[in-house]
Design an enzyme around this catalytic site. Structure first.
Site, PDB file in Angstrom:
ATOM      1  N   ARG A  20       0.705  -1.148  -0.229  1.00  0.00           N
ATOM      2  CA  ARG A  20      -0.042   0.182   0.080  1.00  0.00           C
ATOM      3  C   ARG A  20       0.811   1.195  -0.068  1.00  0.00           C
ATOM      4  O   ARG A  20       0.504   2.440  -0.841  1.00  0.00           O
ATOM      5  CB  ARG A  20      -1.176  -0.091   1.511  1.00  0.00           C
ATOM      6  N   HIS A  24       0.464   3.955  -3.088  1.00  0.00           N
ATOM      7  CA  HIS A  24      -0.101   5.303  -2.869  1.00  0.00           C
ATOM      8  C   HIS A  24       1.268   6.307  -3.052  1.00  0.00           C
ATOM      9  O   HIS A  24       0.763   7.509  -3.570  1.00  0.00           O
ATOM     10  CB  HIS A  24      -0.380   5.461  -1.422  1.00  0.00           C
ATOM     11  N   HIS A 148      -6.195  -5.758  -4.396  1.00  0.00           N
ATOM     12  CA  HIS A 148      -7.055  -5.787  -3.536  1.00  0.00           C
ATOM     13  C   HIS A 148      -7.217  -7.422  -2.954  1.00  0.00           C
ATOM     14  O   HIS A 148      -7.807  -7.616  -2.121  1.00  0.00           O
ATOM     15  CB  HIS A 148      -8.338  -5.188  -3.620  1.00  0.00           C
ATOM     16  N   TRP A 164     -10.912  -8.185   1.639  1.00  0.00           N
ATOM     17  CA  TRP A 164     -11.602  -8.432   0.617  1.00  0.00           C
ATOM     18  C   TRP A 164     -11.864  -9.832   0.208  1.00  0.00           C
ATOM     19  O   TRP A 164     -12.654 -10.295  -0.390  1.00  0.00           O
ATOM     20  CB  TRP A 164     -10.938  -7.462  -0.557  1.00  0.00           C
ATOM     21  N   ASP A 211     -14.524  -1.449  -6.364  1.00  0.00           N
ATOM     22  CA  ASP A 211     -14.111  -2.683  -6.481  1.00  0.00           C
ATOM     23  C   ASP A 211     -15.269  -3.389  -7.289  1.00  0.00           C
ATOM     24  O   ASP A 211     -15.119  -3.987  -8.536  1.00  0.00           O
ATOM     25  CB  ASP A 211     -14.143  -3.735  -5.341  1.00  0.00           C
TER      26      ASP A 211
END
Length: 259
Positions: A20, A24, A148, A164, A211
């Site tokens: 992540r 990001h 994800h 998820w 999603d």
């Protein structure tokens, strides 16, 4: 590639938050003016570190700081991007080609405005706006969204709650399979009330609106179906797209020897 060494005070499974952080950091690039991208601007107290989309990433930054102190010649952006690709492979994901030479942001003034990262409350047009700004096409958007397949949302970070997939530390195609298999319904995150999506057959799991947009949008959906059926296709496309994202805005990157 070698596993991340462990005399450091890592949590039991740091891989997902390292991915992540790298995602990001790189995912702020704007192809129009060349701003953003993998520059480690989050390491400053102001600017990108205060973007709500980056809540909680201080954990990952602190995890990697001992490496920076040990290998001072390595830039922060290179370190964060390398940690992400090592973490991906460590969870069983594809080997992402990695090259060095990113230029670190010099101060918080090099940060980009908040709002360049995906907002899980929005839909397909938002995804195309965010990823299109970086130069990505539909199949790349779906492949990168496949990250994800690992990790989970936390109430104290995004306000969304839950994982998820049933194997949130395994890099596989379960994310795409669940998108297709479940009937996703509007729901509220426990404890925060944030709007997210739930599946009656798997009440312990969740999806974001971004999603579910991958299966409700007629142009995105065929790519979801292809990746659900073929791990090889997903891994191949993800590795290419993720390398591209990590290198946006940087020229002259080089592959280190013995890597």
């Amino acid at each position: 590639h070698t596993p991340i060494p462990h005399p450091l005070p890592f949590p039991p499974n740091p891989h997902e938050i390292l991915v992540r952080l790298g995602w990001h950091d790189a995912g702020t690039f704007n192809a129009t003016d060349g701003t953003g991208g993998s520059r480690a601007a989050q390491r400053f107290a102001d600017g990108e570190s205060t973007d709500p989309a980056n809540a909680g990433l201080v954990v990952a930054r602190k995890l990697l700081q001992p490496f920076k102190e040990r290998y001072r010649q390595v830039g922060y952006a290179d370190l964060w991007s390398l940690a992400a690709v090592v973490a991906i492979e460590g969870m069983g994901g594809p080997r992402v080609n990695w090259r060095a030479g990113r230029r670190d942001a010099r101060s918080a003034t090099d940060s980009v405005p908040h709002g360049r990262l995906p907002d899980g409350l929005l839909g397909a047009s938002h995804l195309r706006a965010v990823f299109g700004r970086m130069g990505f096409e539909d199949h790349e958007i779906v492949a990168l969204s496949g990250a994800h397949t690992v990790g989970r949302c936390h109430a104290d970070r995004s306000g969304f709650v839950g994982a998820w997939t049933q194997r949130p530390l395994n890099w596989d195609t379960e994310y795409f399979q669940l998108l297709l298999q479940c009937t996703w319904e509007e729901a509220n995150a426990p404890g925060t009330g944030m709007a997210q999506m739930s599946c009656p057959a798997h009440p312990d799991l969740m999806m974001l609106h971004t999603d579910v947009a991958l299966v409700t949008d007629p142009a995105f959906r065929p790519h979801v179906e292809r990746y659900a059926q073929s791990k090889e296709a997903f891994f191949k496309d993800f590795a290419v797209a993720y390398q591209k994202m990590q290198e946006l805005g940087h020229e002259g990157l080089v592959k280190p020897r013995h890597f």
